[in-house]
Design an enzyme around this catalytic site. Structure first.
Site, PDB file in Angstrom:
ATOM      1  N   THR A  61       9.037   9.015  42.138  1.00 35.34           N
ATOM      2  CA  THR A  61       9.820   9.003  43.605  1.00 35.34           C
ATOM      3  C   THR A  61      11.514   8.821  43.277  1.00 35.34           C
ATOM      4  O   THR A  61      12.144   9.427  44.066  1.00 35.34           O
ATOM      5  CB  THR A  61       9.566   8.027  44.363  1.00 35.34           C
ATOM      6  OG1 THR A  61       9.413   6.722  44.106  1.00 35.34           O
ATOM      7  CG2 THR A  61       7.854   8.159  44.873  1.00 35.34           C
ATOM      8  N   VAL A  69      13.072   5.646  37.771  1.00 33.26           N
ATOM      9  CA  VAL A  69      13.320   4.125  37.917  1.00 33.26           C
ATOM     10  C   VAL A  69      12.446   3.521  39.041  1.00 33.26           C
ATOM     11  O   VAL A  69      12.130   2.501  39.242  1.00 33.26           O
ATOM     12  CB  VAL A  69      14.831   3.858  38.400  1.00 33.26           C
ATOM     13  CG1 VAL A  69      15.528   4.205  36.986  1.00 33.26           C
ATOM     14  CG2 VAL A  69      15.208   4.564  39.649  1.00 33.26           C
ATOM     15  N   SER A  70      11.795   4.504  39.897  1.00 33.59           N
ATOM     16  CA  SER A  70      10.865   4.086  40.782  1.00 33.59           C
ATOM     17  C   SER A  70       9.497   4.802  40.903  1.00 33.59           C
ATOM     18  O   SER A  70       9.763   6.188  40.936  1.00 33.59           O
ATOM     19  CB  SER A  70      11.522   3.764  42.135  1.00 33.59           C
ATOM     20  OG  SER A  70      10.460   3.227  43.170  1.00 33.59           O
ATOM     21  N   SER A  71       8.449   4.479  41.521  1.00 36.21           N
ATOM     22  CA  SER A  71       7.114   5.292  41.326  1.00 36.21           C
ATOM     23  C   SER A  71       6.462   4.652  42.497  1.00 36.21           C
ATOM     24  O   SER A  71       6.392   3.697  43.087  1.00 36.21           O
ATOM     25  CB  SER A  71       6.647   5.505  40.250  1.00 36.21           C
ATOM     26  OG  SER A  71       6.018   4.444  39.800  1.00 36.21           O
TER      27      SER A  71
END
Length: 335
Positions: A61, A69-71
């Site tokens: 995401t 760096v984000s999911s």
């Protein structure tokens, strides 16, 4: 988006019964309206279709430059972790790594928003998650901060769950957990070398076992993180010898993990067209391919020793191993 309930029910049917009601009730598409999937050529394709959002898939995401760096973690893994926490009514839970807020929504549905706390380094992610959670009727306490420090102002917690990988279990997490409370974290002293471990606090010590199935999360981020210098493969005094230990080593997660203890710092690894390589910032490195290793330093020797001992011990699985964290050390044990 009016047909999202059908998609959520289909996803929930694939998951353990105790969490189906929460998965059915939480509109994942509100929390994850857009995602990225990696293509075979390593490029990324964005999307927002409900079939993918409500699939059992980890959805990237957020990027920092070219780096993800984000999911939003695959729901089956998230539910497996929540199941392992043995949650009960009245439990207060701290989540390390808010991300999209989907996990906080599942927890809020199960325990009520007043029992759910979450912290994330990224202020933008925190604000976005807070707004989207409020949109679907959940108001957990979400704070922007360094997850390594926990969230002392709202402690203690009956459960702490970390959705990021850490090279050590922070002392603050143990101190902020109630006596007999549980901490579930992805303990990885080096890249991809470790697994989820479920620890119970007793006094100043936390002890428990690794979960039976391997899983991996992105490393925890910090505001003051400095990038270690890029390892240099200096071929002076390097030598080549035969090796019979299979590679790549990360395909053998238990011995790969065990090899890390005593390994030089800041291990990186990768592969070329017909070889794999390991390197650390102290100058140690190796290249392995076609039954030979060219090396300078102890990296491959350590993996060979860990692999051979693992074979001698009968190739024990993760469920045979545990971790004890005291104020002085992290100790891995096997029974």
């Amino acid at each position: 988006m009016s047909d999202w309930h059908h998609h959520a029910e289909r996803l929930a049917a694939e998951l353990p019964p105790r969490w189906r009601a929460a998965v059915t009730a939480v509109p994942r598409h509100v929390l994850v309206p857009h995602f990225f999937l990696q293509n075979d050529d390593a490029s990324w394709t964005g999307g927002e279709d409900l079939d993918t959002i409500y699939s059992d898939t980890t959805l990237i995401t957020t990027f920092d430059g070219p780096r993800a760096v984000s999911s939003s973690t695959a729901p089956s893994l998230m539910i497996r972790m929540l199941d392992a926490l043995d949650l009960h009514d009245g439990h207060r839970v701290l989540e390390i790594g808010t991300g999209t807020g989907y996990n906080a929504a599942l927890l809020s549905n199960r325990l009520g928003s007043g029992h759910v706390f979450s912290v994330d380094l990224d202020e933008t992610l925190v604000e976005r998650a807070r707004e989207r959670l409020a949109e679907i009727g959940h108001t957990p306490t979400i704070v922007a901060g360094d997850g390594e420090l926990g969230l002392a102002e709202h402690a203690p917690y009956d459960r702490i769950i970390a959705t990021c990988a850490v090279p050590r279990i922070p002392r603050d997490w143990i101190d902020q957990t109630t006596e007999g409370g549980l901490i579930l974290a992805d303990f990885k002293p080096a890249a991809d070398a470790g697994n989820l471990v479920l620890l119970e606090r007793r006094g100043d010590t936390a002890k428990g076992r690794f979960l039976s199935e391997w899983a991996g999360f992105m490393p925890m981020r910090h505001h003051d993180t400095t990038t270690p210098p890029h390892p240099v493969r200096d071929r002076t005094h390097a030598h080549t010898r035969p090796t019979t230990v299979p590679q790549p080593p990360w395909d053998y997660p238990v011995p790969w993990f065990l090899a890390q203890f005593g390994m030089p710092p800041n291990l990186t690894y990768g592969h070329g067209p017909d070889y794999i390589f390991l390197a650390t910032t102290d100058g140690s490195w190796c290249e392995v391919g076609a039954g030979t290793v060219t090396e300078k330093g102890p990296l491959w020797t350590r993996f060979e020793a860990a692999y051979e001992q693992w074979r001698v011990d009968g190739e024990p699985s993760w469920s045979r191993f545990g971790l004890r964290v005291s104020p002085e050390s992290h100790e891995v044990w096997m029974d």
